[in-house]
Design a protein around this motif. Structure first.
Motif: not given
Ligand code: SF4
Length: 224
Positions: A57-65, A84-92
């Motif tokens: 899905c389109g969220l893959s292109g926006l994620r860090t992790n 996930p939120g911002a911290e979760e995206d940063k840390t996986g």
């Protein structure tokens, strides 16, 4: 709003199809082959690797992790949030920001912890931009990962936090205030709903209702 409601019911109907027809249903591109994995660890690792590589899905292109979820392999409770939120995206890792630390306190209050007896996951595994709600099609596309995790983990109870996760997992399109306070089942697994920790941080007057929900969760565990 009408359009959103229709989409919401579309996703619930499609989830029902999953339950009837399984993972190979033509609605979904996610598939899990009959592997040789013989331990829960190996099966969870296989889901984790699929999530990390997922571009469905389109969220893959926006994620860090991507954030597959983590916790005990034989959990008493599986906690499910919306994404996930911002911290979760940063840390996986799931629920590691302020709301996550607050969730840890809730769990601790009833003798639970993500290290010992809980697994923490989300409806979507990649961060929706600006913390918007996941779109129904994103939730639908990602749902088989969560369903597979539940099938592997076999939690004794599910706790959903927040409106989106609670609506999807109960199949009801009413607000969280009306959903909470009752016992549901997802397949045969007892399910308790409550508010999202970030909502309670914004509105502390909800705390007594969360405490009631945690007591319900504890009662279900004790009776299990
Ligand atoms: S949110 Fe789910 S379906 Fe979408 S890219 Fe991430 S893992 Fe894949």
């Amino acid at each position: 709003m009408k359009n959103y409601t229709k989409k919401f019911w579309d996703i619930l109907n499609l989830i029902e199809d999953y339950e009837k027809y399984g993972f190979e249903d033509t609605h979904s591109e996610v598939s899990f082959s009959e592997g040789t994995a013989d331990s829960k660890d190996e099966m969870l690792k296989s889901v984790r690797e699929k999530v990390k590589a997922c571009r469905l899905c389109g969220l893959s292109g926006l994620r860090t992790n991507s954030v597959p979820g983590e916790g005990a392999v034989n959990p008493l409770v599986m906690v499910i949030g919306e994404g996930p939120g911002a911290e979760e995206d940063k840390t996986g890792r799931p629920f590691v920001g302020r709301a996550g630390r607050y969730l840890d306190k809730w769990l601790d209050a009833v003798g639970l912890s993500r290290e010992k007896n809980c697994f923490i996951g989300n409806i979507v595994k990649c961060r929706p931009p600006n913390n918007r709600d996941p779109k129904p099609e994103e939730s639908f596309t990602c749902f088989p990962y969560l369903e597979k995790q539940i099938e592997i983990l076999k939690p004794e109870v599910i706790l959903t936090v927040g409106r989106i996760a609670s609506q999807i997992m109960t199949g009801r399109s009413i607000g969280i205030g009306a959903l909470r306070g009752k016992l549901y089942h997802y397949k045969d697994i007892p399910l308790v709903t409550t508010y999202h920790p970030s909502g309670v941080l914004r509105n502390p007057s909800l705390r007594p209702r969360v405490w009631d929900d945690l007591k319900l969760l504890k009662t279900v565990i004790n009776n299990g």
